[in-house]
Design a protein around this motif. Structure first.
Motif, short mmCIF file in Angstrom:
data_model
loop_
_atom_site.label_atom_id
_atom_site.label_comp_id
_atom_site.label_asym_id
_atom_site.label_seq_id
_atom_site.Cartn_x
_atom_site.Cartn_y
_atom_site.Cartn_z
N ALA A 90 0.84 -1.19 0.00
CA ALA A 90 0.00 0.00 0.00
C ALA A 90 0.88 1.24 0.00
N VAL A 91 0.26 2.37 -0.40
CA VAL A 91 0.98 3.65 -0.37
C VAL A 91 0.68 4.33 0.95
N GLY A 92 1.74 4.61 1.73
CA GLY A 92 1.58 5.24 3.03
C GLY A 92 2.05 6.68 3.03
N GLY A 93 2.25 7.23 4.23
CA GLY A 93 2.66 8.62 4.39
C GLY A 93 3.84 8.99 3.52
N LYS A 94 3.83 10.24 3.01
CA LYS A 94 4.88 10.79 2.14
C LYS A 94 5.00 10.04 0.81
N GLY A 95 3.92 9.30 0.43
CA GLY A 95 3.91 8.58 -0.85
C GLY A 95 4.80 7.37 -0.89
N LEU A 96 5.12 6.82 0.28
CA LEU A 96 6.03 5.68 0.35
C LEU A 96 5.30 4.36 0.13
N ALA A 97 5.90 3.48 -0.66
CA ALA A 97 5.34 2.14 -0.84
C ALA A 97 5.67 1.32 0.41
N VAL A 98 4.65 0.70 1.00
CA VAL A 98 4.79 -0.02 2.27
C VAL A 98 4.37 -1.47 2.10
N VAL A 179 3.12 -0.72 -6.40
CA VAL A 179 2.47 0.55 -6.06
C VAL A 179 3.54 1.59 -5.78
N GLY A 180 3.10 2.85 -5.64
CA GLY A 180 4.06 3.91 -5.34
C GLY A 180 5.05 4.10 -6.46
N ASP A 181 6.34 4.21 -6.09
CA ASP A 181 7.37 4.43 -7.12
C ASP A 181 8.02 3.14 -7.58
N GLY A 182 7.45 1.99 -7.18
CA GLY A 182 7.99 0.72 -7.64
C GLY A 182 8.99 0.08 -6.70
N THR A 183 9.31 0.78 -5.60
CA THR A 183 10.28 0.26 -4.63
C THR A 183 9.69 0.34 -3.23
N SER A 686 16.74 12.33 -5.41
CA SER A 686 16.02 11.11 -5.00
C SER A 686 14.52 11.29 -5.19
N ASN A 687 14.00 12.47 -4.84
CA ASN A 687 12.56 12.73 -4.99
C ASN A 687 12.14 12.71 -6.46
N GLN A 688 13.00 13.27 -7.32
CA GLN A 688 12.68 13.29 -8.75
C GLN A 688 12.64 11.87 -9.33
N ARG A 689 13.56 11.03 -8.88
CA ARG A 689 13.55 9.63 -9.34
C ARG A 689 12.27 8.93 -8.88
N ASN A 690 11.92 9.13 -7.63
CA ASN A 690 10.71 8.49 -7.09
C ASN A 690 9.45 8.99 -7.79
N ASN A 691 9.37 10.29 -8.03
CA ASN A 691 8.19 10.87 -8.67
C ASN A 691 8.03 10.35 -10.10
N LEU A 692 9.14 10.28 -10.85
CA LEU A 692 9.07 9.79 -12.23
C LEU A 692 8.61 8.33 -12.25
N ALA A 693 9.19 7.51 -11.38
CA ALA A 693 8.80 6.10 -11.33
C ALA A 693 7.33 5.96 -10.97
N ASN A 694 6.85 6.80 -10.06
CA ASN A 694 5.44 6.77 -9.65
C ASN A 694 4.52 7.15 -10.80
N GLN A 695 4.88 8.21 -11.54
CA GLN A 695 4.07 8.65 -12.68
C GLN A 695 4.03 7.59 -13.79
N LEU A 696 5.16 6.93 -14.00
CA LEU A 696 5.22 5.89 -15.03
C LEU A 696 4.32 4.71 -14.66
#
Length: 854
Positions: A90-98, A179-183, A686-696
């Motif tokens: 699931a996606v938790g706080g701060k958009g983290l995949a949990v 889910v999330g950014d894939g990680t 790091s945030n830009q990498r996570n955001n791009l992976a999430n959008q993809l």
């Protein structure tokens, strides 16, 4: 006390420096030999103890649709205990995949290790991964929220604790996610009934009779593999049965809607036949039919059951930990042995010199009527005492400190329950080597000396006769040398054994220090060269639809361009060998060469993909014993194909096979469909990498994104995990080099005390007398350093070959820093020994040294 025994203790008292030097050299050799040999087993034993105490499951099975009670019975095989767990991502706080688990106090497997706070007691409580505290700044008492899509009974939970888990031993790796950014960034536990799942989605299976086995041993892996085979066979037809059952049960509602739509459609058709205008109603009906068809298709997808089987080796960080301990074990098979051989060789020389200096005493005792054995045992006990003290100190310090230092510095892994066993076999082996180099030396030299008569022994040994050396024959050079330099060069070649021993000692120390740096540099180079020289891209995107993925990418400011390839995996066979999980890359066009640079391992020339031929990477070619021109077999989805290898390309991480579209078409009978993008990106945070992976994942129909930055970080982490042991190598190698140089210089001075006293009586100044000895040391140090460079490279190359894994090649790399540090340390040691020697020579007893021995 017998006269001989008294004499032995007097000898120890008079030559404390030499006695202590022998102990120190033996101690250092044993310390690093036993300590490093004990480190690999201690790492494995500590992890084994940790996972056993916290009841880590041996097998985990995850189902996309959950498990029934009959599934639990089916998973129960002899000796195994099965526990059902609710699990989802699931996606938790701060958009983290949990990775989210349901906490059930009745379950015993995979017990959490609470670091602070406590386990959930109420429905609104959650315990988080300790990384949430250390990396993301969460605190006890705060709220942790989940996205609406998480489908939990509550959206937010109170943080009541932070924990570690035996399922996640690597603090920086939590696995991949859909889910999330894939990680996955964190794991978390909430009360079981908060999960909103109709059935448990994960089964944990643990076998009591396997807990005494080493997790990384072949016997454990084979035993678990056989259990997985049994379970897979039992569940072979279960996926289809479960899918059909769920689909039929859930389709009833949709079937009723279909009946209504069909009835309404028939009415409209009848109305239309009667001449009524029903085109508005028909459009609405068609729209409703499309929605129903889509819902039916989605239902089939949702009810499709599949199982994911995992063993401990598949858990995040487990394989990396095992490989790390394997590398230390591989290093321990070479580095400490070489270290100990140097120490033993110098010890052998020291004991030999000590006994040769005692010729007069041996002759006196022999003249007084003592038997050969009575005289010999005096020196045996001397050597035995030094050897035993050195071995005991080295074994205890090495076994009890080095493994603990390494365990304490393995900060990327969860705090392990230390289990450092005393390595008796290794200690006994070290003791044997120590006694050979001390007592063995004493036996050889004493037996040789006792073969002479008392009168000969009580006279000084005749000095070696001088001979012309090669330099003397080079007149233009020799005639320009000063008297002191001529004497130094003559002495160097006159005492060849001392010259070779000093060179070996210095070369050994230099080589050991250089090897320490070389191991560290080379392991790091596998990543930097793979993602610098060979892979020239910043990310890989697996996708279901190139068009949608490219739309998302083109909106990203860091995106520059990309190359499309078809990527799949398969097995390759040759000469009875097999390599699994090989990446097959088929590029869409020639732009591929800007992203992956293929170069022949021999000629270093750039390679092109040829029709009906493939290019293999080096490590795989080595395992398969393949060279250019050979025919290999490759297997994908149950089909076997044969193809010619056109070339072998350099590669350091992973297994890859490259082929063009024509070759793919001929092998597989269809055109390759591009499913992967290699991306050129500007520098990202790091945030830009996570955001791009999430959008993809969200909008680009991507299956996952992996960044080379993360791969390099993993390799960098692998390098840093060895830093403690490498620093210990360098430190102890430096100490050994200093002790060796000091000891050999002392031997040199004691052997030539009459010569040094003579030139001092003749009026040589103190500095000139010192340089008489030190000049030789300087020449030998330079020669030793040069030889050490070569030996260091050879030793590093051999260790890297032993430490390489099935997936990774470590290229021999020693940075300039390694050479500079090794050289500077040797120069510093030479200067320190020179100063100590100078101080001693200022106060030598010239009269005593020059007295006649007659």
């Amino acid at each position: 006390m017998k006269p001989l025994t008294k004499n032995m203790w007097r000898d120890i008292g008079k030559s404390k420096g030499r006695f202590i030097a022998i102990i120190l050299i033996i101690m250092l050799g044993v310390l690093i030999f036993v300590g490093v040999k004990a480190t690999g087993p201690s790492l494995n034993d500590s992890l084994n103890r940790t996972v056993v105490e916290n009841k880590l499951s041996d097998i985990q099975v995850t189902s996309t649709t959950g498990f029934t009670k009959s599934d639990l019975k089916k998973a129960s095989i002899k000796g195994g205990k099965v526990e059902a767990v609710k699990y989802k991502q699931a996606v938790g706080g701060k958009g983290l995949a949990v990775s989210l688990y349901g906490y059930d106090k009745n379950n015993n497997q995979n017990s959490l290790i609470v670091r602070s706070g406590h386990l959930p007691r109420n429905n609104n409580e959650i315990i988080l991964d300790q990384v949430a505290q250390t990396k993301y700044g969460y605190k006890l008492g705060q709220k942790f929220s989940f996205s609406k899509n998480a489908n939990l009974k509550n959206r937010s939970y109170k943080i009541v604790g932070f924990a570690s888990s035996p399922q996640y031993i690597d603090n920086e790796s939590r696995g991949s996610s859909n889910v999330g950014d894939g990680t996955v960034r964190l794991f978390a536990y909430i009360p079981d009934d908060q999960m909103n799942l109709k059935a448990a989605t994960q089964l944990n299976i643990r076998f009591k009779n396997l807990q005494s086995k080493d997790t990384f041993s072949d016997s454990y892996k084979d035993a678990v593999s056989s259990k997985v085979d049994i379970l897979e066979t039992k569940f072979k037809k279960r996926a289809d049965q479960r899918s059909t059952s769920l689909y039929k049960t859930s389709k009833n509602v949709l079937a009723q809607q279909q009946v209504k739509l069909d009835s309404y459609k028939n009415k409209l058709i009848m109305s239309q036949a009667a001449g009524m205008n029903v085109s508005s109603q028909l459009e609405k009906l068609n729209s409703q039919q499309k929605e129903l068809d889509s819902a039916t298709k989605e239902l089939r997808k949702q009810t499709k059951t599949s199982y994911i089987w995992q063993t401990r080796a598949d858990l995040p960080g487990f394989s990396a930990y095992g490989e790390s301990s394997d590398r230390i074990a591989a290093i321990a098979n070479v580095f400490p042995v070489f270290f100990f051989l140097i120490a033993a060789l110098i010890t052998f020389t020291t004991v030999t010199r000590m006994i040769e200096e005692a010729r007069g005493q041996i002759g006196t005792f022999k003249a007084l009527g003592y038997t050969k054995w009575e005289i010999a045992q005096n020196y045996f006990y001397y050597a035995l005492t030094a050897g035993l003290i050195g071995t005991v100190l080295g074994a205890v310090i090495g076994n009890e400190t080095l493994p603990r230092i390494v365990l304490a510095l393995y900060k990327q892994y969860i705090p392990l329950t230390w289990d450092v066993k005393f390595q008796w076999l290794i200690v006994l082996l070290a003791l044997l080597f120590s006694l050979i180099s001390t007592v063995g030396a004493a036996m050889i030299v004493v037996s040789r000396e006792l073969s002479e008569g008392p009168a000969e022994l009580m006279r000084p040994k005749a000095p070696k006769s001088a001979k012309k050396i090669l330099l003397e024959r080079i007149k233009p050079f020799w005639n320009r040398l000063s008297f002191n330099r001529k004497v130094s060069y003559r002495n160097l070649f006159r005492f060849k054994s001392r010259m070779f021993m000093t060179i070996i000692g210095i070369a050994g120390g230099t080589a050991l220090i250089l090897t320490g740096f070389g191991i560290q540099n080379s392991i790091g180079a596998s990543g930097s060269r793979q993602y610098g020289e060979i892979f020239d891209y910043q990310a890989v995107v697996k996708t279901n639809h190139l068009g949608d993925t490219l739309k998302v990418l083109k909106k990203d400011q860091q995106y520059k361009n990309s190359a499309a390839i078809h990527a799949t995996t398969g097995k390759i066979y040759h000469s009875g060998h097999q390599v699994n999980d090989v990446n097959f890359y088929t590029p869409e066009n020639r732009d591929f060469s800007k992203y992956i640079h293929l170069k022949d391992i021999n000629s270093k020339k750039s390679l092109n993909l040829k029709n009906n031929q493939v290019i293999l990477t080096k490590k795989m070619a080595t395992i398969l014993d393949v060279k250019a021109g050979d025919i290999i077999k490759l297997k994908t989805v149950g089909k076997t194909h044969r193809v010619k290898v056109s070339a072998v390309t350099q590669n350091f991480v992973g297994h890859f096979m490259y082929l063009n579209k024509t070759t793919y078409q001929k092998l597989f009978g269809k055109q390759p469909k591009s499913n992967t993008l290699l991306l050129h990106l500007d520098r990202q945070t790091s945030n830009q990498r996570n955001n791009l992976a999430n959008q993809l994942l969200k909008n680009g129909r991507a299956l996952g994104t992996s960044y080379t930055y993360d791969q390099q970080s993993t390799i960098s982490k692998m390098t840093s995990s060895l830093n403690p042991i490498i620093l210990i190598f360098i430190l102890l190698s430096g100490i050994l080099s200093f002790v060796v140089l000091y000891n050999l210089t002392n031997i040199n001075v004691s052997e030539r005390i009459r010569e040094l006293s003579t030139i001092k009586v003749l009026g040589f100044y103190d500095k000139e007398v010192t340089m008489y000895i030190v000049r030789e040391n300087i020449v030998l140090t330079i020669l030793g350093i040069i030889v050490g460079y070569g030996v260091g490279n050879l030793l590093t190359a051999y260790i890297l070959n032993q430490a390489s894994t099935a997936l990774v090649i470590f290229p021999l790399t020693i940075h300039l820093t390694g050479y500079l540090v090794a050289t500077i340390l040797m120069i510093i040691f030479t200067v320190i020994v020179m100063l100590i020697t100078h101080h001693k020579l200022k106060y030598i007893d010239m009269i005593g040294a020059l007295k006649s021995s007659e």
